[in-house]
Design a protein around this motif. Structure first.
Motif, PDB file in Angstrom:
ATOM      1  N   ALA A 170      -3.996  41.354  -4.009  1.00 58.70           N
ATOM      2  CA  ALA A 170      -3.414  40.848  -5.257  1.00 58.70           C
ATOM      3  C   ALA A 170      -2.848  39.445  -5.099  1.00 58.70           C
ATOM      4  N   SER A 171      -2.368  39.120  -3.940  1.00 60.10           N
ATOM      5  CA  SER A 171      -1.726  37.821  -3.729  1.00 60.10           C
ATOM      6  C   SER A 171      -2.703  36.649  -3.838  1.00 60.10           C
ATOM      7  N   GLU A 172      -3.994  36.917  -3.782  1.00 59.53           N
ATOM      8  CA  GLU A 172      -4.995  35.849  -3.816  1.00 59.53           C
ATOM      9  C   GLU A 172      -5.361  35.423  -5.230  1.00 59.53           C
ATOM     10  N   TYR A 173      -4.987  36.196  -6.213  1.00 58.05           N
ATOM     11  CA  TYR A 173      -5.419  35.917  -7.577  1.00 58.05           C
ATOM     12  C   TYR A 173      -4.505  34.914  -8.266  1.00 58.05           C
ATOM     13  N   ASP A 174      -5.134  34.064  -9.058  1.00 57.80           N
ATOM     14  CA  ASP A 174      -4.409  32.983  -9.709  1.00 57.80           C
ATOM     15  C   ASP A 174      -3.803  33.385 -11.051  1.00 57.80           C
ATOM     16  N   TYR A 175      -4.479  34.258 -11.769  1.00 60.94           N
ATOM     17  CA  TYR A 175      -4.071  34.585 -13.132  1.00 60.94           C
ATOM     18  C   TYR A 175      -4.046  36.088 -13.331  1.00 60.94           C
ATOM     19  N   TRP A 176      -3.060  36.522 -14.128  1.00 63.57           N
ATOM     20  CA  TRP A 176      -2.851  37.951 -14.359  1.00 63.57           C
ATOM     21  C   TRP A 176      -2.648  38.244 -15.832  1.00 63.57           C
TER      22      TRP A 176
END
Length: 121
Positions: free
Chosen positions: A105-111
């Protein structure tokens, strides 16, 4: 990129739900899209991910064979079809956009904001 998740709800065990995640960006087609979930008192965990083309797809072992991720690039939307739901699938489900396929999860830019799925036994 703004992401809007929807489709959660209450369902009995064995039932199905389809989650949707609509993206605002015209560059949606360049992003890998993932689904994660977070149950109460647990860390956010990987569920499924697919690359921009849909040619590479990965699932967590716990959902393999029951969940299907797909995307419609014309609609800037990614889906998560969830079948044969179990009580342990109960969680807040989040969609995420990233530059490539990641499982953390820490690698994703947008949520997205998350949508609650509750599976009753």
């Amino acid at each position: 990129v703004q992401l809007q998740a929807s489709g959660g709800g209450l369902v009995q065990a064995g039932g199905s739900l389809r989650l949707s995640c609509a993206a605002s960006a015209r560059t949606f087609t360049t992003y890998a899209m993932g689904w994660f979930r977070q149950a109460p008192r647990k860390e956010r965990e990987f569920v499924a991910v697919m690359d921009w083309s849909g040619g590479n797809i990965y699932y967590a072992d716990s959902v393999k064979g029951r969940f299907t991720i797909s995307r419609d690039n014309a609609k800037n939307t990614v889906y998560l079809q969830m079948n044969s739901l179990k009580p342990e699938d109960t969680a807040v489900y989040y969609c995420a956009a990233g530059g490539t396929i990641y499982f953390s999860a820490s690698e994703y830019d947008y949520w997205g904001q998350g949508t609650l799925v509750t599976v009753s036994s």
